[in-house]
Design an enzyme around this catalytic site. Structure first.
Site, PDB file in Angstrom:
ATOM      1  N   HIS A   1       0.793  -1.220   0.000  1.00  0.00           N
ATOM      2  CA  HIS A   1       0.000   0.000   0.000  1.00  0.00           C
ATOM      3  C   HIS A   1       0.828   1.274   0.000  1.00  0.00           C
ATOM      4  O   HIS A   1       0.281   2.370  -0.132  1.00  0.00           O
ATOM      5  CB  HIS A   1      -0.977   0.003   1.185  1.00  0.00           C
TER       6      HIS A   1
ATOM      7  N   ASP B   1      -9.816  -0.442   3.607  1.00  0.00           N
ATOM      8  CA  ASP B   1      -8.650  -1.114   4.187  1.00  0.00           C
ATOM      9  C   ASP B   1      -8.988  -1.565   5.601  1.00  0.00           C
ATOM     10  O   ASP B   1      -9.707  -0.864   6.329  1.00  0.00           O
ATOM     11  CB  ASP B   1      -7.469  -0.132   4.220  1.00  0.00           C
TER      12      ASP B   1
ATOM     13  N   HIS C   1      -6.773  -1.617   7.774  1.00  0.00           N
ATOM     14  CA  HIS C   1      -5.845  -0.830   8.577  1.00  0.00           C
ATOM     15  C   HIS C   1      -5.976   0.660   8.262  1.00  0.00           C
ATOM     16  O   HIS C   1      -6.542   1.028   7.230  1.00  0.00           O
ATOM     17  CB  HIS C   1      -4.415  -1.302   8.318  1.00  0.00           C
TER      18      HIS C   1
ATOM     19  N   ASP D   1      -3.204   2.848   8.101  1.00  0.00           N
ATOM     20  CA  ASP D   1      -2.026   3.364   7.404  1.00  0.00           C
ATOM     21  C   ASP D   1      -1.790   4.827   7.762  1.00  0.00           C
ATOM     22  O   ASP D   1      -1.348   5.623   6.923  1.00  0.00           O
ATOM     23  CB  ASP D   1      -2.177   3.202   5.883  1.00  0.00           C
TER      24      ASP D   1
ATOM     25  N   HIS E   1       4.218   1.060   4.514  1.00  0.00           N
ATOM     26  CA  HIS E   1       2.825   0.868   4.090  1.00  0.00           C
ATOM     27  C   HIS E   1       1.852   1.203   5.214  1.00  0.00           C
ATOM     28  O   HIS E   1       0.656   1.385   4.950  1.00  0.00           O
ATOM     29  CB  HIS E   1       2.579  -0.543   3.536  1.00  0.00           C
TER      30      HIS E   1
ATOM     31  N   ASP F   1      -7.404  -1.903  -0.537  1.00  0.00           N
ATOM     32  CA  ASP F   1      -6.504  -2.930  -0.021  1.00  0.00           C
ATOM     33  C   ASP F   1      -7.305  -4.217   0.141  1.00  0.00           C
ATOM     34  O   ASP F   1      -8.324  -4.241   0.835  1.00  0.00           O
ATOM     35  CB  ASP F   1      -5.934  -2.483   1.329  1.00  0.00           C
TER      36      ASP F   1
ATOM     37  N   ASP G   1      -6.957  -6.659   1.903  1.00  0.00           N
ATOM     38  CA  ASP G   1      -7.124  -7.197   3.254  1.00  0.00           C
ATOM     39  C   ASP G   1      -8.359  -6.640   3.959  1.00  0.00           C
ATOM     40  O   ASP G   1      -8.679  -7.047   5.078  1.00  0.00           O
ATOM     41  CB  ASP G   1      -5.859  -7.019   4.094  1.00  0.00           C
TER      42      ASP G   1
ATOM     43  N   GLU H   1      -1.961  -5.184  -2.326  1.00  0.00           N
ATOM     44  CA  GLU H   1      -1.782  -6.277  -1.359  1.00  0.00           C
ATOM     45  C   GLU H   1      -2.374  -7.612  -1.810  1.00  0.00           C
ATOM     46  O   GLU H   1      -2.802  -8.424  -0.987  1.00  0.00           O
ATOM     47  CB  GLU H   1      -2.337  -5.883   0.023  1.00  0.00           C
TER      48      GLU H   1
END
Length: 301
Positions: free
Chosen positions: A98, A125, A127, A129, A142, A228, A230, A273
């Site tokens: 990312h 995402d 996360h 980031d 990332h 992303d 994930d 990712e």
């Protein structure tokens, strides 16, 4: 539309290797053919990223590992994105990890500054980031890339491609968050980003969240979508570097892309990712292709 597929097999920003093979997995899953089947003209850029393999580089700063090669690669990407968006074409960037959002957003921001347009970012995402070199628990860029694009962190990152903030954090909207570090959570709240976590989706329902997301972007002129893989539950996307249970379903993600496309404001995007080492029968890459198609106008009927 003219869609430029930019392959960025950059995996310097993450600890787990394999995402550098993501662009080739998405290519093999038929991204070019899929986009052309819905009426787009595609141009493929496979020679943007030129660097020594991560295994042969030294990490350098422990709080911003592989800073120099990431900055170099993202500067190159930013230049490509600026050229493409200045011509009114659509850059679709395939990662890689990312950290490439640093380049994508810098390039779009450069075009937006010339045209006096306001950028919004849809960040899908698990996360945030949104760490900086001062809050990062891992030192992986990332996890610092969006904060840097919003003007927080090391000057080498915040001033990438051109000096200054690339996007106002108040114009950033997260969807699907479910793993935020304490330091970045504090920064996110202080910066004024909007976050729809998985708990928000469970409480409010996905339809309600999607409508709120679309309403959020009424205040901006153009949108960058940063997706992303994930963010998805590993049941649907096992081939990603940091799989976490309790994510979006494939149907929710596809609907989100289809709905954000109806705003007619999406001018650039990246999908990151995808890690084929961890994938099962390339299903994560295939889903990435379908997500891109929905974002670029495909509907079921």
């Amino acid at each position: 539309m003219n869609v430029h597929i930019l392959e960025m097999p950059l995996d310097f920003g993450a600890s787990r290797h394999g995402s550098d093979m993501g662009p080739s997995a998405i290519r093999l899953a038929g991204i070019k053919e899929k986009l052309e089947s819905i009426g787009h003209t595609t141009y493929v850029h496979t020679d943007i990223f030129k660097a020594t393999a991560q295994e042969y580089e030294k990490p350098g700063n422990p709080n911003a590992k592989y800073l120099k090669p990431i900055v170099k690669a993202c500067n190159t990407l930013a230049s490509e994105v600026e050229i493409i968006t200045s011509e009114g074409d659509f850059p679709l960037v395939l990662g890689g990890d990312h950290s490439i959002v640093l380049g994508s957003l810098a390039g779009l921001a450069a075009t937006a500054h010339k045209t006096k347009q306001t950028i919004g970012v849809l960040y899908v995402d698990a996360h945030g980031d949104f760490n900086t070199h001062e809050t990062t628990p891992s030192g992986n860029i990332h996890g610092e890339c969006l904060a840097a694009s919003a003007g927080l962190g090391l000057p080498e990152l915040t001033n990438l491609y051109f000096e200054g903030q690339k996007v106002d954090p108040k114009n950033i909207c997260f969807v699907g968050s479910r793993d935020l570090d304490p330091g970045e959570k504090k920064l996110m709240k202080e910066s004024g980003v909007t976050v729809f976590t998985m708990s928000d989706i469970d409480r409010q329902g996905f339809d309600t969240v999607v409508e709120k997301v679309k309403a959020f972007f009424k205040k901006v002129d153009i949108i960058h979508v940063s997706f992303d893989m994930d963010c998805l539950d590993p049941m649907f996307a096992p081939g990603t570097g940091i799989p976490l249970p309790g994510g979006l379903t494939n149907r929710e993600a596809l609907l989100l892309m289809e709905e954000i496309a109806t705003t007619k404001k999406v001018k650039s995007a990246e999908i990151v990712e995808v890690n084929p080492i961890l994938d099962v029968r390339n299903q994560t890459a295939i889903l990435a292709v379908n997500l891109a198609a929905r974002l670029l106008g495909e509907t079921l009927y």
